[in-house]
Design an enzyme around this catalytic site. Structure first.
Site, PDB file in Angstrom:
ATOM      1  N   MET A   1      41.169  38.500  37.048  1.00 15.51           N
ATOM      2  CA  MET A   1      42.256  39.437  36.806  1.00 15.51           C
ATOM      3  C   MET A   1      42.240  39.865  35.348  1.00 15.51           C
ATOM      4  SD  MET A   1      46.275  38.761  37.708  1.00 15.51           S
ATOM      5  CE  MET A   1      46.423  37.303  36.681  1.00 15.51           C
TER       6      MET A   1
ATOM      7  N   ASP B   1      39.513  40.644  30.241  1.00 15.80           N
ATOM      8  CA  ASP B   1      38.872  39.771  29.254  1.00 15.80           C
ATOM      9  C   ASP B   1      37.379  39.660  29.560  1.00 15.80           C
ATOM     10  OD1 ASP B   1      38.686  37.977  27.096  1.00 15.80           O
ATOM     11  OD2 ASP B   1      38.823  36.265  28.462  1.00 15.80           O
TER      12      ASP B   1
ATOM     13  N   HIS C   1      39.021  30.933  32.813  1.00 12.69           N
ATOM     14  CA  HIS C   1      40.445  30.815  32.484  1.00 12.69           C
ATOM     15  C   HIS C   1      41.041  29.689  33.322  1.00 12.69           C
ATOM     16  CE1 HIS C   1      40.407  35.384  31.379  1.00 12.69           C
ATOM     17  NE2 HIS C   1      39.846  34.639  30.446  1.00 12.69           N
TER      18      HIS C   1
ATOM     19  N   SER D   1      37.683  34.393  35.856  1.00 15.52           N
ATOM     20  CA  SER D   1      39.107  34.061  35.887  1.00 15.52           C
ATOM     21  C   SER D   1      39.528  33.840  37.335  1.00 15.52           C
ATOM     22  CB  SER D   1      39.925  35.176  35.215  1.00 15.52           C
ATOM     23  OG  SER D   1      41.288  34.814  35.114  1.00 15.52           O
ATOM     24  N   THR D   2      40.454  34.644  37.849  1.00 15.33           N
ATOM     25  CA  THR D   2      40.954  34.458  39.206  1.00 15.33           C
ATOM     26  C   THR D   2      39.801  34.467  40.213  1.00 15.33           C
ATOM     27  OG1 THR D   2      42.927  35.668  38.540  1.00 15.33           O
ATOM     28  CG2 THR D   2      42.619  35.282  40.903  1.00 15.33           C
TER      29      THR D   2
END
Length: 363
Positions: A295, A298, A202, A176-177
């Site tokens: 972040m 997940d 993401h 993600s991030t």
């Protein structure tokens, strides 16, 4: 309680007002100023010493990328890019992440009445997590409280028995991030005949195609945005579309990509938990799972399901992660026995694929 101090930089007065309004909804954030272009922003950074900068790309006198590059060289600080959800905006945003931006946020518009609350929550969460990426950790910043979330059960029920399909190994990566850069580092180090790789990052729907094309240019592997029913083949990496969950399913004699437009899982579609669960149910011990910077959490439970199915699993270490949320959550769950810096992950994935050494299944 000390608040996160934010400087909003955008050439549109309307966007500056909208962004400021959304940020000030959170009592843990203070908008200390706004600036219409990089030259004024440079002076306000000196005067106000903000913790986080939100930065537009297209501005007069100096574009956002040039300013970001100069800023990261002369005064590194957390930056959240504000991007348009277009192909051109995606290319620029991915370049900004290469230059050191922590995260990106879809530019708000005047028609926010229906989604203002969700948009504000997303922006505030990104800004507060960006503040935590400073060299000196801000222990007063707490994660944004959110409503209960759906799990992977909403898309794919958990199998009672792990998958046992033989054949070639499949590498599954979640991020993600900070993940667009982490995934790039991994794919750049892969040979053209590497095992097939499935990636859930993401990312907004408008960005996943350009992201896949960008990865294809920098990797010896073929990299593409996954399509429904597409055979999973050696030497190819498949990026989950930003609008669908990506699953790996057995189709008679081969594994194929399946796209699912079910509800967001852990507030994300695509969700890493969904990808990992699908592989635990089908490929089982033939899978090598890796959870990279991001972040939230997940993918943490999905990685544990993979390990319980006999798969080899690992996570990115905290020092090389932009945000050690997802890999940290997986590590605390015992979902992986190995934690490695991003520069070592590609080699380890290849070693596990060529010489599997899977741990015992865990209850």
């Amino acid at each position: 309680m000390e608040r996160v101090r934010v400087l909003v930089v955008d050439d549109s007065a309307l966007v500056r007002k909208l962004m400021s309004t959304m940020l000030t909804c959170d009592p843990e954030i203070e908008v200390v100023g706004t600036a219409p272009d990089p030259f004024i922003a440079r002076e306000k950074i000196k005067q106000l010493n903000p913790d986080v900068l939100t930065l537009d790309v297209e501005m007069p006198r100096m574009d956002g990328l040039t300013f970001l590059e100069n800023l990261m060289r002369l005064r590194p600080m957390p930056v959240v890019m504000v991007s348009t959800l277009t192909t051109a905006g995606a290319d620029v945003t991915l370049r900004a992440l290469e230059l050191g931006a922590v995260d990106f946020y879809a530019k708000p518009n005047a028609d926010l009445a229906a989604s203002f609350g969700d948009s504000a929550q997303e922006l505030c969460a990104k800004v507060k997590h960006a503040a935590l990426t400073r060299p000196k950790a801000r222990t007063t910043v707490r994660p944004l409280e959110v409503a209960p979330r759906l799990t992977a059960d909403a898309v794919l029920p958990r199998s009672q028995a792990p998958g046992s399909r033989g054949g070639s190994p499949i590498i599954a990566i979640g991020a993600s991030t900070g993940g667009t850069e982490a995934v790039r580092v991994v794919l750049e180090m892969m040979p053209p005949d590497a095992p097939s790789i499935l990636v859930t990052q993401h990312i907004p729907a408008a960005f996943s195609g350009p992201f896949a094309a960008r990865m294809d240019r920098c990797s010896a592997m073929r990299v593409c945005e996954a399509s429904d029913g597409q055979p999973i083949q050696q030497g190819t990496a498949y990026i989950a579309p930003g609008s669908h969950h990506l699953l790996a399913m057995w189709d008679g004699a081969k594994f194929v990509c399946r796209l699912h437009d079910g509800p967001p899982v852990n507030r994300h579609r695509p969700s890493v938990d969904v990808l990992f669960r699908s592989l635990a149910a089908t490929a089982g011990a033939s899978t090598i799972g890796a959870l990279l910077t991001g972040m939230g959490d997940d993918g943490a439970r999905g990685l544990l399901e993979l390990r319980q199915a006999g798969a080899a699993t690992l996570v990115q270490d905290e020092a090389s992660s932009v945000v050690w949320g997802m890999p940290g959550a997986a590590w605390k769950l015992g979902a992986a026995p190995e934690m490695l810096p991003i520069d070592h992950i590609a080699d380890r994935l290849l070693a596990l694929a060529h010489h599997p050494h899977h741990g015992a299944k865990r209850a």
